[in-house]
Enzyme design. Structure first.
Site, PDB file in Angstrom:
ATOM      1  N   ASP A  31      46.579  -2.890 -40.148  1.00 46.75           N
ATOM      2  CA  ASP A  31      46.440  -2.484 -41.539  1.00 46.75           C
ATOM      3  C   ASP A  31      45.505  -1.291 -41.678  1.00 46.75           C
ATOM      4  OD1 ASP A  31      45.125  -4.163 -44.539  1.00 46.75           O
ATOM      5  OD2 ASP A  31      46.193  -2.265 -44.235  1.00 46.75           O
ATOM      6  N   ASP A 214      48.874   3.562 -45.660  1.00 47.10           N
ATOM      7  CA  ASP A 214      48.487   2.158 -45.600  1.00 47.10           C
ATOM      8  C   ASP A 214      49.568   1.295 -44.959  1.00 47.10           C
ATOM      9  OD1 ASP A 214      47.460  -0.303 -48.108  1.00 47.10           O
ATOM     10  OD2 ASP A 214      47.598  -0.370 -45.926  1.00 47.10           O
TER      11      ASP A 214
HETATM   12  N1  LIG Z   1      47.098  -5.852 -51.329  1.00 54.20           N
HETATM   13  C1  LIG Z   1      46.996  -5.291 -50.365  1.00 54.20           C
HETATM   14  C2  LIG Z   1      46.867  -4.621 -49.146  1.00 54.20           C
HETATM   15  C3  LIG Z   1      46.734  -3.243 -48.996  1.00 54.20           C
HETATM   16  N2  LIG Z   1      46.722  -2.336 -49.976  1.00 54.20           N
HETATM   17  N3  LIG Z   1      46.640  -2.953 -47.696  1.00 54.20           N
HETATM   18  N4  LIG Z   1      46.699  -4.105 -46.997  1.00 54.20           N
HETATM   19  C4  LIG Z   1      46.847  -5.131 -47.873  1.00 54.20           C
HETATM   20  N5  LIG Z   1      46.949  -6.401 -47.458  1.00 54.20           N
HETATM   21  C5  LIG Z   1      46.791  -6.767 -46.072  1.00 54.20           C
HETATM   22  C6  LIG Z   1      47.023  -8.264 -46.029  1.00 54.20           C
HETATM   23  C7  LIG Z   1      47.297  -8.714 -47.435  1.00 54.20           C
HETATM   24  C8  LIG Z   1      47.289  -7.498 -48.313  1.00 54.20           C
END
Ligand SMILES: N#Cc1c(N)n[nH]c1N1CCCC1
Length: 322
Positions: A31, A214
């Site tokens: 992430d 993202d």
């Molecule tokens: N909402 C959200 C989000 C984001 N903007 N980037 N990563 C996210 N998540 C990673 C695991 C759950 C949500």
């Protein structure tokens, strides 16, 4: 050292990478929109563990506890997790980090229990790491000195195995040149100006907007003016609150969407802007509203079309056609 790890698409919503934590294999969601490396752990209620691999610190000879350290993360989608912290050896592809901060979950929200990921690897900037009393460095920040170049790249083709490359860019994964733009990391994200967009060939401005790259978000999330401008060009489209977003007939003729990344346009093909069946003959749009604010979120659908390069020198973000 440099290396590449395979990223496997899961349920069409995320890509998971098999990662070794203290010799224990977990399927983790990489992430670039957050900065915590956290894992399902033996400290969770056993009912939360069903269907998951999880980390047991007492089974790792290289685990060291960080006494009194805690973490607690909340994501924009309302999900969250929390727990305690230690360090261990983390191996991703061919890249090893010893003494990586590993955040052990004691609590996770229900969405994570039902999701396939066994945790996350945050690849944003450690200024937004949630560990208290001392924020911890990310895997990439710790690995940088051992890499040929201080960069990693995301290759996430639609409905096919992809990869995260560490320390080098792989020109077999993209065509043409990589176009780079300066990144403003002051909010902790891989963020850049994104002040215009095109719906098909029509240009619109969105002054003051930025975008972030993202990989932890599935869709393309933009301000309401852009979303409205786009779906105004899709006859029969509408916002369906029961589906939680804009839908259209699956046979609809969709325009392309070009997003500006530091002044350079990246054009998302129409085929990627149909995310798939919502219900019956209606399909869900890959472009949805980010809600309030002026920060657009460019998620996996962007990476379905572009190889993304996250370069710490600068820092800068680059993209090239997949
Ligand atoms: N909402 C959200 C989000 C984001 N903007 N980037 N990563 C996210 N998540 C990673 C695991 C759950 C949500």
């Amino acid at each position: 050292q440099d290396g590449s790890a395979t990223a496997v698409p899961s349920d069409g919503v995320e890509y998971l990478v098999s990662t070794s934590v203290g010799g224990q294999s977990l399927n983790l969601d990489f992430d670039t929109g957050s900065a915590d490396l956290w894992v399902f752990s033996s400290e969770l209620p056993s009912s939360d563990l069903s269907g998951h691999s999880y980390y047991t610190s007492s089974d790792s000879s290289t685990f060291q506890s960080l006494s009194g350290y805690t973490w607690d993360i909340s994501y924009a989608d309302g999900s969250g997790a929390s727990g305690n912290v230690g360090t261990d050896t983390v191996v991703i592809g061919g890249t090893t980090v010893e003494g990586q901060a590993v955040e052990l979950a004691e609590k996770v929200s229900s969405t994570f229990v039902s999701d396939a990921a066994d945790g996350l690897v945050g690849l944003a900037f450690s200024s937004i790491n949630t560990v208290s009393p001392t924020p911890q460095s990310t895997f990439f920040e710790n690995a940088q000195s051992s890499l040929d170049s201080p960069l990693f790249a995301a290759y996430l083709p639609n409905n096919a195995d992809g990869a995260y490359d560490f320390g080098y860019t792989d020109d077999s994964k993209y065509s043409g040149d990589i176009t780079y733009t300066d990144v403003d990391s002051s909010n902790g994200f891989w963020e850049y100006p994104s002040t215009s967009y095109k719906v098909g060939s029509t240009t619109h401005s969105q002054s003051g907007y930025t975008g972030i790259s993202d990989t932890g978000t599935t869709l393309i999330l933009m301000g309401d003016s852009a979303v409205t401008a786009y779906y105004d060009q899709v006859s029969g489209s509408s916002y369906d609150s029961s589906q939680g977003g804009y839908v259209f007939d699956c046979s609809a003729d969709l325009p392309t969407l070009s997003i500006s990344i530091g002044g350079n346009y990246a054009t998302i093909p129409a085929s990627l802007l149909n995310f798939g069946t919502a219900s019956g003959s209606s399909c869900f749009g890959s472009l949805q509203s980010v809600g309030s604010g002026t920060q657009n979120i460019y998620g996996d659908v962007f990476f379905n079309a572009f190889y993304g390069v996250f370069d710490a020198s600068g820092p800068s973000f680059g993209f090239a056609t997949v």
